[in-house]
Design a protein around this motif. Structure first.
Motif, short mmCIF file in Angstrom:
data_model
loop_
_atom_site.label_atom_id
_atom_site.label_comp_id
_atom_site.label_asym_id
_atom_site.label_seq_id
_atom_site.Cartn_x
_atom_site.Cartn_y
_atom_site.Cartn_z
N UNK A 162 0.84 -1.19 0.00
CA UNK A 162 0.00 0.00 0.00
C UNK A 162 0.88 1.25 0.00
N UNK A 163 0.35 2.33 -0.56
CA UNK A 163 1.06 3.61 -0.51
C UNK A 163 0.08 4.74 -0.24
N UNK A 164 0.60 5.85 0.29
CA UNK A 164 -0.23 7.03 0.51
C UNK A 164 0.70 8.25 0.66
N UNK A 165 0.10 9.45 0.61
CA UNK A 165 0.89 10.67 0.67
C UNK A 165 0.98 11.34 -0.68
N UNK A 166 2.07 12.08 -0.92
CA UNK A 166 2.25 12.84 -2.16
C UNK A 166 2.86 11.92 -3.23
N UNK A 167 2.01 11.36 -4.06
CA UNK A 167 2.44 10.40 -5.08
C UNK A 167 2.28 11.02 -6.46
#
Length: 385
Positions: A162-167
């Motif tokens: 999973x990823x999150x933030x400023x992508x």
């Protein structure tokens, strides 16, 4: 007593020496950490974090967005212990540009600090000065951040990333499922600038490296010259590869041994998933097993004197430990003389003593092992309350 040193740029007290003077030579970090056993260090842009062997987290340096998790935004020139709202054992802590992520031994993610891009994964952009849970229902086994980016990533027990933030300029406010199998790829593909901790192949798609070719030929009927038969199932392998990769097989496939002339070798000491995982490890250097099966592989690694594989098995078991299986894993660690794993499981059991003593595994423990646990737990203050 452990000695913990740091040095370098220190404008915000990130060296932890009690001053803001730069340090050009190693200097002991302030005394609050000198009596602790530090197991990992994480460095952000201008702040630092240390994790001790009992699952406690200490932070120091810049704290303008609450990245030290102390409930305020005041800088800290010396290590200060972060206290969670409830007793929690942390097994991993990482620092981003101005935010912090932590993973508990129960697979729960916590985050605090800057959140202007959603890098905390809590569904909004509000900074947090104390730890808050990240919104995901999956048990996580790995969390990742980088001091130069506002991205966060985590890997679940099922292998999903999973990823999150400023992508790539887009703010993801909560964990977003990716197609990746490794958290490194999140930062290589979505951070600005891109960040990578391992080599990436830039060859054409039809080109395979030696490692990739070897992995592709595992359990291949077309090229193999030997089969292992386990639980009635065949695993196709290559004698040359096994001899190169494993001392056990190098000894087995000598001219005067019967096994050297066989096309099929039966295995009855280990289960099919365990033995297949072992052979695949020889081709790939990786292990993909559930914690319960990793116990069997730990047995095999011990029998075959494969120390690196033994360590990988212990890491898998650590990531999969829970209240229900803690005593089962502790028993296995003792049986296979895995001292590091034994200590980890013991500390987990002590930290969750009330819950683990209610499980079936506790009452099924060997008598002497149970007595040893009770004595050791008493010496470490497990029954003080």
């Amino acid at each position: 007593m452990e000695r913990f040193f740091s040095w370098g740029y220190n404008n915000c007290g990130q060296v932890g020496s009690g001053t803001t003077a730069n340090q050009s030579v190693p200097r002991k970090v302030a005394s609050s950490l000198q009596s602790k056993v530090v197991v990992s260090i994480s460095a952000g842009q201008t702040s630092s974090m240390a994790l001790t062997d009992n699952g406690h987290v200490y932070g120091w340096g810049y704290n303008g967005t609450g990245q030290l998790g102390l409930g305020n935004t005041g800088n800290q020139l010396m290590p200060c212990r972060l206290v969670f709202a409830q007793p929690i054992c942390i097994i991993q802590v990482v620092l981003g540009y101005a935010h912090t992520l932590a993973l508990s031994d129960q697979g729960v993610l916590y985050a605090w600090g800057a959140n202007s891009h959603g890098q905390l994964g809590i569904g909004n952009k509000s900074n947090q000065t104390v730890p808050v849970k990240v919104g995901t229902n999956e048990r996580m086994v790995e969390v990742t951040a980088c001091h130069s980016t506002n991205i966060s990533a985590a890997k679940s027990q099922s292998g999903q990333v999973y990823m999150w933030g400023l992508c790539r300029g887009q703010c993801l406010l909560s964990p977003h499922l990716t197609h990746f199998t490794c958290t490194d790829d999140v930062f290589a593909c979505f951070s600005n600038p891109p960040v990578m901790w391992r080599f990436l192949s830039v060859e054409h798609d039809d080109f395979l490296t030696v490692a990739e070719s070897l992995k592709k030929e595992f359990d291949s009927k077309e090229t193999s010259d030997l089969k292992f038969r386990v639980d009635g199932k065949d695993i196709h392998v290559h004698k040359a590869v096994l001899k190169i990769r494993c001392e056990h097989f190098r000894t087995m496939f000598q001219s005067h041994w019967n096994e050297n002339s066989k096309d099929v070798i039966g295995i009855d000491q280990f289960s099919y998933p365990v033995y297949r995982a072992f052979l695949e490890y020889l081709y790939t250097d990786n292990v993909d097993l559930a914690p319960e099966d990793a116990i069997g592989l730990l047995d095999l690694a011990t029998s075959y004197c494969e120390d690196r594989l033994k360590k990988l098995c212990q890491d898998i078991i650590k990531r999969g430990i829970s209240v229900d299986n803690a005593f089962l894993l502790l028993s296995a660690a003792v049986r296979y003389e895995a001292e590091d794993l034994e200590e980890f499981c013991f500390r987990f059991c002590v930290n969750h003593l009330t819950d683990v003593t209610q499980t079936d595994a506790f009452w099924q423990m060997d008598g002497m092992l149970l007595k040893d646990f009770i004595v050791k737990a008493g010496r470490t203050g497990g029954f003080k309350n």
